[in-house]
Design a protein around this motif. Structure first.
Motif, PDB file in Angstrom:
ATOM      1  N   THR A  43     -12.181   2.242  21.054  1.00 46.61           N
ATOM      2  CA  THR A  43     -11.276   2.418  19.922  1.00 46.61           C
ATOM      3  C   THR A  43     -10.342   3.596  20.154  1.00 46.61           C
ATOM      4  O   THR A  43     -10.764   4.664  20.598  1.00 46.61           O
ATOM      5  N   ILE A  44      -9.069   3.368  19.831  1.00 48.37           N
ATOM      6  CA  ILE A  44      -8.065   4.424  19.868  1.00 48.37           C
ATOM      7  C   ILE A  44      -7.686   4.748  18.432  1.00 48.37           C
ATOM      8  O   ILE A  44      -7.389   3.837  17.640  1.00 48.37           O
ATOM      9  N   VAL A  45      -7.692   6.016  18.086  1.00 52.47           N
ATOM     10  CA  VAL A  45      -7.234   6.437  16.766  1.00 52.47           C
ATOM     11  C   VAL A  45      -5.851   7.055  16.935  1.00 52.47           C
ATOM     12  O   VAL A  45      -5.677   8.063  17.620  1.00 52.47           O
ATOM     13  N   ASP A  46      -4.860   6.414  16.329  1.00 47.27           N
ATOM     14  CA  ASP A  46      -3.459   6.837  16.421  1.00 47.27           C
ATOM     15  C   ASP A  46      -3.164   7.714  15.202  1.00 47.27           C
ATOM     16  O   ASP A  46      -2.812   7.223  14.129  1.00 47.27           O
ATOM     17  N   VAL A  47      -3.340   9.019  15.371  1.00 48.59           N
ATOM     18  CA  VAL A  47      -3.233   9.971  14.255  1.00 48.59           C
ATOM     19  C   VAL A  47      -1.762  10.223  13.940  1.00 48.59           C
ATOM     20  O   VAL A  47      -0.985  10.619  14.804  1.00 48.59           O
ATOM     21  N   GLY A  48      -1.378   9.975  12.673  1.00 44.11           N
ATOM     22  CA  GLY A  48       0.031  10.110  12.301  1.00 44.11           C
ATOM     23  C   GLY A  48       0.874   9.070  13.015  1.00 44.11           C
ATOM     24  O   GLY A  48       2.005   9.345  13.428  1.00 44.11           O
ATOM     25  N   GLY A  49       0.327   7.866  13.132  1.00 40.65           N
ATOM     26  CA  GLY A  49       0.930   6.816  13.962  1.00 40.65           C
ATOM     27  C   GLY A  49       2.018   6.011  13.319  1.00 40.65           C
ATOM     28  O   GLY A  49       2.387   4.946  13.848  1.00 40.65           O
ATOM     29  N   SER A  50       2.516   6.454  12.169  1.00 40.56           N
ATOM     30  CA  SER A  50       3.637   5.780  11.487  1.00 40.56           C
ATOM     31  C   SER A  50       3.299   4.313  11.248  1.00 40.56           C
ATOM     32  O   SER A  50       2.237   3.997  10.725  1.00 40.56           O
ATOM     33  N   SER A  51       4.174   3.406  11.641  1.00 42.67           N
ATOM     34  CA  SER A  51       3.933   1.982  11.388  1.00 42.67           C
ATOM     35  C   SER A  51       3.353   1.274  12.602  1.00 42.67           C
ATOM     36  O   SER A  51       3.389   0.048  12.696  1.00 42.67           O
ATOM     37  N   VAL A  57      -4.526   2.935  13.109  1.00 35.57           N
ATOM     38  CA  VAL A  57      -3.328   3.729  12.845  1.00 35.57           C
ATOM     39  C   VAL A  57      -3.545   4.504  11.544  1.00 35.57           C
ATOM     40  O   VAL A  57      -3.743   3.907  10.485  1.00 35.57           O
ATOM     41  N   GLN A  58      -3.526   5.816  11.635  1.00 33.99           N
ATOM     42  CA  GLN A  58      -3.731   6.661  10.459  1.00 33.99           C
ATOM     43  C   GLN A  58      -2.396   7.230   9.985  1.00 33.99           C
ATOM     44  O   GLN A  58      -1.642   7.796  10.775  1.00 33.99           O
TER      45      GLN A  58
END
Length: 387
Positions: free
Chosen positions: A214-222, A240-241
């Motif tokens: 799993t990849i957590v995209d912090v502040g990943g917009s849309s 995507v957070q």
């Protein structure tokens, strides 16, 4: 018909040729900024006066623009109108009419404002930008440094002085219909430039070696980056957070074939990271918005979720050392850096700055690799959590 751009290019070319002829005729060296090059040509009468006049004119222009900013002249046109009388401008910006008139007329030769006759002032493209505060924050940059020396607060900037607000720039924009959307659109357009393409991160980080993780995209917009990553690597899942208002708009745009592997989660990156033990935490173009004080808070918020060996990937500008990059590229990056200072007290960072930032956040953050792929505007900083 010759365009204005072509005329300017021709003028530059012709004047450079004249300058080169002058240097050769007088047995003078080529233009250089090296210390050991003689500078006697600077004082020759044929060139000293134009040069000095240009410097003086530039300083005067900046002073005039500062006056326009300080007294809100460009934004004092009647609502919905691109023209105004000098009396109308004077009344709205609370200056005597003669003072407004002298400032505006001094800017007419620089194509900032135009006069239609009979004392009617009209906007130009440049004055409209001033009215929208795109340049005012830059003009109040030094004022902010004097008022709040050494401040790292996002609401103590040139933007705050230019707009008369105590709000963070993004919070202030949100109060005006359309302003946040215009800013977001401008940033989206900037992000779509060739140097900001997701391909650089896709091709220069070993996503395929992660496995079914799993990849957590912090502040990943849309999901502009998570979606291409998921499309290229079918074994990966991406979370995507973002803030709730962003997710509300982004979720419906997710391609249907990715709904099992890409999800959106409401999260404020200043608070503790809720997804524990992910293999990679991606922060793409997040930390430049913030001073070191707040960037450290963002990084520390990750710590409770990290395990030994967890990866943090930062995709950000890495400012080159002087002379390491082509002049135009370095100039662009340095302007971006000062622009972030003016807007939020954020910053672009050199290698030493990234090293210091991560060490200050926690000694367990260890940089594995740092560099900018050839052709990319953004660098990749691979960090491992070593507890």
């Amino acid at each position: 018909m010759t365009s204005r751009t072509e005329e300017l290019a021709t003028s530059v070319s012709e004047n450079l040729a004249k300058l080169q002829d002058y240097l050769k005729a007088n047995n003078l060296p080529d233009l250089s900024i090296e210390d050991d090059v003689p500078l006697q040509f600077q004082f020759e009468p044929d060139f000293a006066s134009p040069r000095d006049a240009a410097i003086i004119a530039r300083r005067e222009l900046l002073a005039l623009l500062s006056a326009v900013s300080r007294f809100n002249i460009a934004s004092s046109f009647p609502d919905g109108h691109d023209t105004a009388t000098y009396d109308e401008l004077a009344e709205r910006c609370r200056l005597p009419e003669p003072e407004v008139r002298r400032i505006v007329r001094a800017l007419l030769p620089s194509y900032i404002f135009q006069e239609k006759g009979n004392g009617i002032v009209a906007h130009t493209a440049a004055s409209k930008k001033l009215a929208r505060n795109h340049l005012m924050s830059a003009l109040r940059f030094t004022d902010a440094m004097q008022k709040w020396p050494g401040s790292e607060e996002p609401n103590q900037t040139g933007y705050n002085l230019a707009n008369g607000t105590e709000d963070h720039a993004f919070a202030h924009m949100a109060k005006f219909p359309g302003r946040s959307e215009r800013f977001a659109a401008a940033m989206a357009l900037f992000s779509k430039g060739p140097g900001n393409s997701p391909k650089w991160l896709l091709e220069n980080y070993p996503w395929g070696h992660i496995g079914c993780e799993t990849i957590v995209d912090v502040g990943g917009s849309s999901g502009e980056y998570s979606i291409p990553i998921a499309q290229a690597y079918p074994d990966l899942k991406c979370i995507v957070q973002e803030l709730p208002e962003v997710i509300t708009k982004a979720s419906p745009t997710l391609p249907s074939d990715l709904k099992e592997r890409v999800s959106f989660m409401a999260h404020d990156f200043f608070t503790e990271q809720p997804v524990k033990g992910a293999n990679v935490y991606l922060l793409r173009w997040v930390l430049h918005d913030w001073s070191d004080k707040y960037a450290i808070r963002i990084l520390r918020a990750l710590v409770p979720a990290l395990e030994s060996g967890s990866k943090i990937v930062l995709h950000e500008h890495i400012l080159p050392e002087p002379g390491e990059a082509p002049t135009l590229q370095e100039r662009t990056l340095r302007i971006f850096d000062t622009g972030m200072r003016e807007l939020t007290n954020g910053k672009a960072r050199e290698v030493r700055d990234w090293e210091a930032l991560l060490a200050s956040a926690d000694p367990c953050f260890k940089i594995e690799k740092i560099g900018t792929p050839r052709g990319s505007d953004l660098g990749i900083i691979e960090v491992e959590w070593k507890s």
